[in-house]
Design a protein around this motif. Structure first.
Motif, PDB file in Angstrom:
ATOM      1  N   PRO A  95       0.822  -1.213   0.000  1.00 32.56           N
ATOM      2  CA  PRO A  95       0.000   0.000   0.000  1.00 32.56           C
ATOM      3  C   PRO A  95       0.855   1.261   0.000  1.00 32.56           C
ATOM      4  CG  PRO A  95      -0.876  -1.596   1.560  1.00 32.56           C
ATOM      5  CD  PRO A  95       0.444  -2.140   1.086  1.00 32.56           C
ATOM      6  N   ILE A  96       0.295   2.321  -0.563  1.00 34.79           N
ATOM      7  CA  ILE A  96       1.019   3.582  -0.753  1.00 34.79           C
ATOM      8  C   ILE A  96       0.478   4.620   0.229  1.00 34.79           C
ATOM      9  CG2 ILE A  96       1.617   5.368  -2.424  1.00 34.79           C
ATOM     10  CD1 ILE A  96       0.791   3.220  -4.606  1.00 34.79           C
ATOM     11  N   ALA A  97       1.329   5.146   1.074  1.00 38.95           N
ATOM     12  CA  ALA A  97       0.927   6.129   2.078  1.00 38.95           C
ATOM     13  C   ALA A  97       0.772   7.504   1.430  1.00 38.95           C
ATOM     14  CB  ALA A  97       1.943   6.178   3.204  1.00 38.95           C
ATOM     15  N   HIS A  98      -0.450   8.042   1.476  1.00 35.70           N
ATOM     16  CA  HIS A  98      -0.780   9.307   0.842  1.00 35.70           C
ATOM     17  C   HIS A  98      -0.101  10.463   1.569  1.00 35.70           C
ATOM     18  CE1 HIS A  98      -3.880  12.592  -0.126  1.00 35.70           C
ATOM     19  NE2 HIS A  98      -3.336  12.256  -1.295  1.00 35.70           N
ATOM     20  N   ARG A  99       0.819  11.132   0.877  1.00 32.36           N
ATOM     21  CA  ARG A  99       1.620  12.221   1.455  1.00 32.36           C
ATOM     22  C   ARG A  99       2.434  11.738   2.654  1.00 32.36           C
ATOM     23  NH1 ARG A  99      -3.203  16.824   1.091  1.00 32.36           N
ATOM     24  NH2 ARG A  99      -3.826  16.227  -1.023  1.00 32.36           N
ATOM     25  N   GLY A 100       2.856  10.473   2.585  1.00 33.16           N
ATOM     26  CA  GLY A 100       3.577   9.868   3.695  1.00 33.16           C
ATOM     27  C   GLY A 100       2.618   9.351   4.745  1.00 33.16           C
ATOM     28  N   LEU A 101       3.172   8.676   5.761  1.00 33.64           N
ATOM     29  CA  LEU A 101       2.343   8.130   6.837  1.00 33.64           C
ATOM     30  C   LEU A 101       2.130   9.237   7.867  1.00 33.64           C
ATOM     31  CD1 LEU A 101       1.002   5.409   7.518  1.00 33.64           C
ATOM     32  CD2 LEU A 101       3.005   4.895   8.925  1.00 33.64           C
ATOM     33  N   HIS A 102       1.313  10.226   7.480  1.00 37.37           N
ATOM     34  CA  HIS A 102       1.150  11.408   8.328  1.00 37.37           C
ATOM     35  C   HIS A 102       0.058  11.205   9.370  1.00 37.37           C
ATOM     36  CE1 HIS A 102      -2.503  12.881   6.155  1.00 37.37           C
ATOM     37  NE2 HIS A 102      -1.922  12.316   5.104  1.00 37.37           N
ATOM     38  N   ASP A 103       0.225  11.888  10.488  1.00 34.78           N
ATOM     39  CA  ASP A 103      -0.709  11.812  11.605  1.00 34.78           C
ATOM     40  C   ASP A 103      -0.436  13.020  12.489  1.00 34.78           C
ATOM     41  OD1 ASP A 103      -2.194  11.300  13.881  1.00 34.78           O
ATOM     42  OD2 ASP A 103      -1.527   9.223  14.094  1.00 34.78           O
ATOM     43  N   GLU A 104      -1.316  14.022  12.405  1.00 34.59           N
ATOM     44  CA  GLU A 104      -1.084  15.248  13.164  1.00 34.59           C
ATOM     45  C   GLU A 104      -1.061  14.996  14.666  1.00 34.59           C
ATOM     46  OE1 GLU A 104      -2.997  18.893  12.112  1.00 34.59           O
ATOM     47  OE2 GLU A 104      -3.293  18.271  10.028  1.00 34.59           O
ATOM     48  N   ARG A 105      -1.803  13.988  15.136  1.00 34.73           N
ATOM     49  CA  ARG A 105      -1.784  13.680  16.568  1.00 34.73           C
ATOM     50  C   ARG A 105      -0.403  13.214  17.007  1.00 34.73           C
ATOM     51  NH1 ARG A 105      -6.474   9.365  16.315  1.00 34.73           N
ATOM     52  NH2 ARG A 105      -5.108   8.861  14.559  1.00 34.73           N
ATOM     53  N   ALA A 106       0.331  12.611  16.094  1.00 32.79           N
ATOM     54  CA  ALA A 106       1.701  12.174  16.378  1.00 32.79           C
ATOM     55  C   ALA A 106       2.722  13.202  15.895  1.00 32.79           C
ATOM     56  CB  ALA A 106       1.961  10.830  15.716  1.00 32.79           C
ATOM     57  N   ARG A 107       2.250  14.398  15.525  1.00 33.72           N
ATOM     58  CA  ARG A 107       3.114  15.492  15.054  1.00 33.72           C
ATOM     59  C   ARG A 107       3.857  15.106  13.778  1.00 33.72           C
ATOM     60  NH1 ARG A 107       4.113  19.634  18.288  1.00 33.72           N
ATOM     61  NH2 ARG A 107       6.312  19.820  17.667  1.00 33.72           N
ATOM     62  N   ARG A 108       3.165  14.391  12.922  1.00 31.38           N
ATOM     63  CA  ARG A 108       3.701  14.070  11.603  1.00 31.38           C
ATOM     64  C   ARG A 108       2.807  14.710  10.555  1.00 31.38           C
ATOM     65  NH1 ARG A 108       3.828   8.565  13.565  1.00 31.38           N
ATOM     66  NH2 ARG A 108       2.273   7.977  11.987  1.00 31.38           N
ATOM     67  N   MET A 109       3.226  15.830  10.016  1.00 32.61           N
ATOM     68  CA  MET A 109       2.440  16.545   9.022  1.00 32.61           C
ATOM     69  C   MET A 109       2.528  15.854   7.657  1.00 32.61           C
ATOM     70  SD  MET A 109       1.101  19.214  10.533  1.00 32.61           S
ATOM     71  CE  MET A 109       0.724  20.360   9.200  1.00 32.61           C
ATOM     72  N   GLU A 110       1.556  16.101   6.814  1.00 31.96           N
ATOM     73  CA  GLU A 110       1.596  15.565   5.455  1.00 31.96           C
ATOM     74  C   GLU A 110       2.817  16.086   4.708  1.00 31.96           C
ATOM     75  OE1 GLU A 110      -0.948  18.335   2.578  1.00 31.96           O
ATOM     76  OE2 GLU A 110      -2.200  17.467   4.156  1.00 31.96           O
ATOM     77  N   ASN A 111       3.355  15.244   3.846  1.00 31.74           N
ATOM     78  CA  ASN A 111       4.518  15.611   3.030  1.00 31.74           C
ATOM     79  C   ASN A 111       5.703  16.095   3.864  1.00 31.74           C
ATOM     80  OD1 ASN A 111       3.733  15.031   0.318  1.00 31.74           O
ATOM     81  ND2 ASN A 111       2.418  16.833   0.307  1.00 31.74           N
ATOM     82  N   SER A 112       5.872  15.514   5.042  1.00 38.33           N
ATOM     83  CA  SER A 112       6.969  15.922   5.922  1.00 38.33           C
ATOM     84  C   SER A 112       8.020  14.825   6.020  1.00 38.33           C
ATOM     85  CB  SER A 112       6.440  16.225   7.324  1.00 38.33           C
ATOM     86  OG  SER A 112       6.024  15.036   7.974  1.00 38.33           O
ATOM     87  N   PRO A 113       9.256  15.181   6.370  1.00 39.04           N
ATOM     88  CA  PRO A 113      10.270  14.151   6.591  1.00 39.04           C
ATOM     89  C   PRO A 113       9.838  13.116   7.627  1.00 39.04           C
ATOM     90  CG  PRO A 113      11.320  16.289   6.380  1.00 39.04           C
ATOM     91  CD  PRO A 113       9.833  16.542   6.411  1.00 39.04           C
ATOM     92  N   SER A 114       9.144  13.539   8.675  1.00 40.82           N
ATOM     93  CA  SER A 114       8.698  12.587   9.701  1.00 40.82           C
ATOM     94  C   SER A 114       7.693  11.596   9.139  1.00 40.82           C
ATOM     95  CB  SER A 114       8.079  13.337  10.884  1.00 40.82           C
ATOM     96  OG  SER A 114       9.057  14.072  11.582  1.00 40.82           O
ATOM     97  N   ALA A 115       6.775  12.069   8.289  1.00 41.19           N
ATOM     98  CA  ALA A 115       5.789  11.177   7.672  1.00 41.19           C
ATOM     99  C   ALA A 115       6.451  10.202   6.709  1.00 41.19           C
ATOM    100  CB  ALA A 115       4.724  12.000   6.950  1.00 41.19           C
ATOM    101  N   PHE A 116       7.480  10.659   6.015  1.00 40.34           N
ATOM    102  CA  PHE A 116       8.185   9.773   5.088  1.00 40.34           C
ATOM    103  C   PHE A 116       8.998   8.720   5.848  1.00 40.34           C
ATOM    104  CE2 PHE A 116       8.246  13.747   2.245  1.00 40.34           C
ATOM    105  CZ  PHE A 116       6.971  13.483   1.789  1.00 40.34           C
ATOM    106  N   GLU A 117       9.641   9.128   6.930  1.00 40.37           N
ATOM    107  CA  GLU A 117      10.406   8.173   7.725  1.00 40.37           C
ATOM    108  C   GLU A 117       9.484   7.121   8.334  1.00 40.37           C
ATOM    109  OE1 GLU A 117      13.558   6.208   9.414  1.00 40.37           O
ATOM    110  OE2 GLU A 117      13.596   7.803   7.904  1.00 40.37           O
ATOM    111  N   ALA A 118       8.308   7.551   8.817  1.00 41.38           N
ATOM    112  CA  ALA A 118       7.351   6.599   9.397  1.00 41.38           C
ATOM    113  C   ALA A 118       6.897   5.582   8.358  1.00 41.38           C
ATOM    114  CB  ALA A 118       6.148   7.353   9.970  1.00 41.38           C
TER     115      ALA A 118
END
Length: 238
Positions: free
Chosen positions: A11-34
């Motif tokens: 499966p493909i994570a849309h704009r990365g595996l983002h989750d604002e509750r976990a402080r991972r914004m869309e299209n962010s390095p944190s979302a991509f690392e996750a």
């Protein structure tokens, strides 16, 4: 592995595996690392900076995702690289920085956003960044002139059409994109099933991924009528 098999493996994570509750914004390095840590492929968006660099960001303006305002295209890559995403420590990344972070660990699907008269420059910037990247990657866009501009770069990276709509006018437009020698289609999951997607899969033998899958019904539609999903807001492994 075929040239596009990596698109359907996971499966493909849309704009990365983002989750604002976990402080991972869309299209962010944190979302991509996750996403990398979970072995999910990554879909991301690119816009063009004032100095013609490919920037990983969805919107035309900075207003929704940062504490800044105004058009992204009015700032250089260096200026954008000092802008925080939401209330996090992540900064707006360039596409080259994002490739360095992902480093081939998972596939990347780059959606080129329509930048109007700057589309040729955007396609060239994306192709240049991809030329130095060894990991599995693909490029797609809604905009037919962006597809044409990217094809004109002679990049060997798989090129896909992002599409939506039901009905003859939409399908006629989508058929025109097939002339760009596309390798896959990304279709709006709410528009499935439809004759265009069926033709792409059954007659042309091209893979179809869906966007953006958020519900069990979307998952079921993808399983029945497409080859892989671009998901958001849930864990597809559960």
């Amino acid at each position: 592995m075929s040239s596009t098999e990596f698109l359907t493996r996971r499966p493909i994570a849309h704009r990365g595996l983002h989750d604002e509750r976990a402080r991972r914004m869309e299209n962010s390095p944190s979302a991509f690392e996750a996403a990398c840590l979970r072995d999910f492929a990554i879909e991301l968006d690119v816009q063009l900076s004032a100095d013609n660099m490919a920037i990983v960001f969805h919107d035309e303006t900075l207003d929704r995702l940062t504490d800044q305002t105004g058009p992204l295209a009015g700032r250089t890559a260096a200026e954008l690289g000092r802008v925080k995403l939401g209330d996090t420590s992540d900064l707006i990344p360039t596409l080259a920085e994002t490739f360095a972070l992902i480093d081939g660990r998972v596939p990347v699907v780059v959606e080129m956003k329509d930048n109007g008269p700057r589309n040729i420059a955007l396609a060239g910037a994306v192709a240049a960044d991809l030329a130095g990247y060894a990991g599995p990657a693909a490029v797609m866009s809604f905009a037919h002139d962006l597809l044409s501009a990217f094809r004109d770069t002679d990049s060997a990276v798989p090129l896909g059409l992002t599409a939506e709509g039901i009905g003859t006018p939409a399908f006629v437009e989508h058929e025109k994109a097939l002339a760009q020698s596309i390798s896959f289609v990304s279709y709006h999951v709410k528009a499935l099933p439809n004759p265009f997607v069926a033709r792409v899969r059954e007659e042309l033998g091209l893979p179809v991924i869906t966007w953006t899958v958020r519900t069990p019904e979307d998952v079921a539609a993808t399983r029945d009528y497409a080859d892989q999903m671009t998901f958001e807001g849930f864990d597809p492994d559960i």
